[in-house]
Motif scaffolding. Structure first.
Motif, PDB file in Angstrom:
ATOM      1  N   THR A   1       0.777  -1.117   0.423  1.00  0.00           N
ATOM      2  CA  THR A   1      -0.185   0.074   0.232  1.00  0.00           C
ATOM      3  C   THR A   1       0.912   1.361  -0.229  1.00  0.00           C
ATOM      4  OG1 THR A   1      -2.181  -1.014   1.364  1.00  0.00           O
ATOM      5  CG2 THR A   1      -1.880   0.832   1.236  1.00  0.00           C
ATOM      6  N   PRO A   2       0.751   2.100  -0.877  1.00  0.00           N
ATOM      7  CA  PRO A   2       1.697   3.071  -1.374  1.00  0.00           C
ATOM      8  C   PRO A   2       1.122   4.631  -0.373  1.00  0.00           C
ATOM      9  CG  PRO A   2       0.384   3.346  -3.075  1.00  0.00           C
ATOM     10  CD  PRO A   2      -0.443   2.089  -2.004  1.00  0.00           C
ATOM     11  N   LEU A   3       2.216   5.414   0.527  1.00  0.00           N
ATOM     12  CA  LEU A   3       1.254   6.343   1.149  1.00  0.00           C
ATOM     13  C   LEU A   3       1.431   7.589   0.048  1.00  0.00           C
ATOM     14  CD1 LEU A   3       0.751   7.648   4.375  1.00  0.00           C
ATOM     15  CD2 LEU A   3       3.044   8.241   4.067  1.00  0.00           C
ATOM     16  N   LEU A   4       0.845   8.396   0.111  1.00  0.00           N
ATOM     17  CA  LEU A   4       0.044   9.449  -0.748  1.00  0.00           C
ATOM     18  C   LEU A   4       0.607  11.009  -0.136  1.00  0.00           C
ATOM     19  CD1 LEU A   4      -2.706   8.306  -2.182  1.00  0.00           C
ATOM     20  CD2 LEU A   4      -0.412   7.736  -3.091  1.00  0.00           C
ATOM     21  N   LEU A   5       1.687  11.562  -0.508  1.00  0.00           N
ATOM     22  CA  LEU A   5       1.042  12.556   0.128  1.00  0.00           C
ATOM     23  C   LEU A   5       0.294  14.003  -1.131  1.00  0.00           C
ATOM     24  CD1 LEU A   5       3.058  15.304   1.443  1.00  0.00           C
ATOM     25  CD2 LEU A   5       3.849  15.198  -0.350  1.00  0.00           C
TER      26      LEU A   5
END
Length: 314
Positions: A40-44
């Motif tokens: 799961t990618p972390l989004l900014l």
């Protein structure tokens, strides 16, 4: 004070920055593994706030609202990526909630009150005193069962000139309050050292409150749980979870009854009994979090300078 910069754009539309997978992500339970995985990618979503706080998903507006306490503005993030101000300046707004008709409810440090605003118009004081004494500095706020508003009232906002105005408390307690809208009645529900974030279980029968006097040199850095009785009083106060790194600032509860709480090192995920299900380490210290988006699967995370997000599978 008039709002003079309503609608100022802070970020143009565009895709979020993908920060990548989360090193050190911990998943301790197969139930959590069913909705969150190591890829799961972390989004900014946005960068540039001074002290982000008080996120709330606006379903009707299809946007996330959140505060920049120190920079004194309320902002909105939209799914196309653009960010703009909704209220600017504010009286050091922290926590936010939305009434069913779309009216925004705010916790203000500056005027030491709960205020109301609608359609970007100036916020007006709504709840200011308890038994003749001015509130300390309302911090976080949620809607409760039976047409009620619940909020915490620690002293953080009158201790720091960056987050409010220095003042002596007029009340001898730091409390959780319940405001019943139909009867316009304010009730003091519980006293803690410094009550901070709060959230209800999905059935409304449990209230979780973070107690965070450690932030100003005290001893408490834990979440307390209360049973909400049929007559809307609180009973059976009990320790629920203690944070060792920092404090449990803002927290949210998902539809499963899991508690997602901020801490100095990231997001701790707990089941209804307080058993850790997993941990999301973050590159920035989070201040609060909430779920939102069209399917309510996106976890929005406010930090001092950043707005982050990650998407669950279910």
């Amino acid at each position: 004070m008039k709002n003079v910069l309503i609608g100022t754009f802070l970020r143009r539309a565009g895709a979020p920055e993908i920060l990548g997978i989360i090193p050190g992500l911990s998943i301790n339970d197969p139930l959590l593994a069913a909705v969150l995985d190591f890829d799961t990618p972390l989004l900014l979503l946005h960068e540039g706030t001074t002290h982000g706080e008080g996120p709330v998903w606006d379903t009707k507006g299809n946007r996330l609202l959140w505060s920049d306490v120190i920079s004194r503005r309320l902002m909105a993030w939209h799914p196309d990526g653009h960010v703009h101000t909704v209220l600017d300046p504010t009286w050091f707004i922290n926590g936010n909630a939305l009434l069913p008709d779309g009216t925004m409810v705010h916790c203000e440090h500056g005027r030491r009150c709960v205020s109301l605003s609608c359609s970007g118009k100036e916020a007006l004081p709504f709840i200011t005193h308890y038994q003749g004494g001015r509130l300390n500095a309302p911090n976080d706020i949620v809607l409760g069962p039976d047409d009620t508003i619940w909020f915490t009232d620690p002293v953080f906002g009158i201790r720091s000139p960056r987050e409010g105005y220095i003042a002596d408390p007029e009340l001898p307690h730091r409390s959780v309050y319940r405001y019943h809208l139909p009867s316009a009645t304010l009730t003091r529900m519980a006293d803690l050292d410094q009550p901070n974030g709060l959230a209800f279980s999905p059935d409304g029968q449990t209230l979780y409150v973070s107690d965070t006097s450690r932030a100003i040199g005290g001893a408490t850095h834990s979440i307390q749980a209360f049973t909400v009785t049929e007559d809307s009083t609180l009973s059976e106060e009990r320790p629920f979870y203690s944070i060792e790194n920092g404090i449990p600032d803002g927290l949210t509860v998902d539809q499963r009854g899991w508690i997602w709480t901020t801490a100095g090192d990231g997001i701790h995920i707990l089941d209804r009994s307080g058993c850790p299900l997993g941990f999301i380490p973050l590159p920035y210290t989070p201040t609060s979090c909430t779920f939102g988006g069209p399917d309510n699967r996106r976890l929005f995370i406010t930090c001092n300078q950043h707005l982050l997000a990650l998407d669950l599978r279910d």
